[in-house]
Scaffold this motif. Structure first.
Motif, PDB file in Angstrom:
ATOM      1  N   PHE A  26       0.830  -1.202   0.000  1.00  0.00           N
ATOM      2  CA  PHE A  26       0.000   0.000   0.000  1.00  0.00           C
ATOM      3  C   PHE A  26       0.868   1.258   0.000  1.00  0.00           C
ATOM      4  O   PHE A  26       0.555   2.238  -0.690  1.00  0.00           O
ATOM      5  N   THR A  27       1.977   1.217   0.727  1.00  0.00           N
ATOM      6  CA  THR A  27       2.904   2.349   0.736  1.00  0.00           C
ATOM      7  C   THR A  27       3.499   2.576  -0.646  1.00  0.00           C
ATOM      8  O   THR A  27       3.628   3.725  -1.094  1.00  0.00           O
ATOM      9  N   LEU A  28       3.861   1.507  -1.334  1.00  0.00           N
ATOM     10  CA  LEU A  28       4.361   1.650  -2.706  1.00  0.00           C
ATOM     11  C   LEU A  28       3.302   2.269  -3.615  1.00  0.00           C
ATOM     12  O   LEU A  28       3.619   3.073  -4.493  1.00  0.00           O
ATOM     13  N   GLY A  29       2.055   1.912  -3.399  1.00  0.00           N
ATOM     14  CA  GLY A  29       0.972   2.500  -4.172  1.00  0.00           C
ATOM     15  C   GLY A  29       0.841   3.994  -3.925  1.00  0.00           C
ATOM     16  O   GLY A  29       0.660   4.778  -4.857  1.00  0.00           O
ATOM     17  N   ILE A  30       0.952   4.395  -2.679  1.00  0.00           N
ATOM     18  CA  ILE A  30       0.861   5.822  -2.357  1.00  0.00           C
ATOM     19  C   ILE A  30       2.042   6.578  -2.949  1.00  0.00           C
ATOM     20  O   ILE A  30       1.880   7.668  -3.512  1.00  0.00           O
ATOM     21  N   TYR A  60      -1.447   1.596  -9.246  1.00  0.00           N
ATOM     22  CA  TYR A  60      -2.779   1.013  -9.390  1.00  0.00           C
ATOM     23  C   TYR A  60      -2.734  -0.505  -9.224  1.00  0.00           C
ATOM     24  O   TYR A  60      -3.654  -1.096  -8.656  1.00  0.00           O
ATOM     25  N   ALA A  61      -1.665  -1.126  -9.679  1.00  0.00           N
ATOM     26  CA  ALA A  61      -1.504  -2.572  -9.483  1.00  0.00           C
ATOM     27  C   ALA A  61      -1.355  -2.902  -7.990  1.00  0.00           C
ATOM     28  O   ALA A  61      -1.902  -3.902  -7.505  1.00  0.00           O
ATOM     29  N   CYS A  62      -0.625  -2.070  -7.263  1.00  0.00           N
ATOM     30  CA  CYS A  62      -0.474  -2.273  -5.816  1.00  0.00           C
ATOM     31  C   CYS A  62      -1.818  -2.152  -5.109  1.00  0.00           C
ATOM     32  O   CYS A  62      -2.151  -2.961  -4.238  1.00  0.00           O
ATOM     33  N   PHE A  63      -2.613  -1.138  -5.488  1.00  0.00           N
ATOM     34  CA  PHE A  63      -3.924  -0.970  -4.873  1.00  0.00           C
ATOM     35  C   PHE A  63      -4.848  -2.132  -5.225  1.00  0.00           C
ATOM     36  O   PHE A  63      -5.641  -2.577  -4.390  1.00  0.00           O
ATOM     37  N   ALA A  64      -4.753  -2.636  -6.446  1.00  0.00           N
ATOM     38  CA  ALA A  64      -5.568  -3.784  -6.845  1.00  0.00           C
ATOM     39  C   ALA A  64      -5.182  -5.027  -6.035  1.00  0.00           C
ATOM     40  O   ALA A  64      -6.059  -5.803  -5.628  1.00  0.00           O
TER      41      ALA A  64
END
Length: 79
Positions: A26-30, A60-64
């Protein structure tokens, strides 16, 4: 009352690893969504939007992935 300490330890270990991993993803996504293309903010046009677009796609892939893990967890609880 009999407690299976080995099973409890396994559940704790897996939960800890998955939780830390999902916080990292999630941190990578942010971080990926917060990147600005070069030149933005100083009045000049961005010469190449490639790295910014790649970072946003990765975010977006991280959030998915996070959403999939949450949905799987809900599925395990409900089933």
């Amino acid at each position: 009352m009999n407690i299976d300490w080995a099973a409890l330890g396994q559940v704790f270990g897996v939960s800890l690893v998955v939780t830390v991993g999902m916080v990292g993803v999630f941190t990578l996504g942010i971080v990926g969504t917060s990147r600005k293309p070069r030149g933005q903010g100083d009045g000049t046009a961005a010469a190449d939007a490639g790295p910014g677009a790649l970072a946003r796609t990765g975010a977006y892939a991280c959030f998915a992935l996070c959403a999939a893990v949450v949905a799987y967890g809900i599925y395990l609880i409900v089933a």
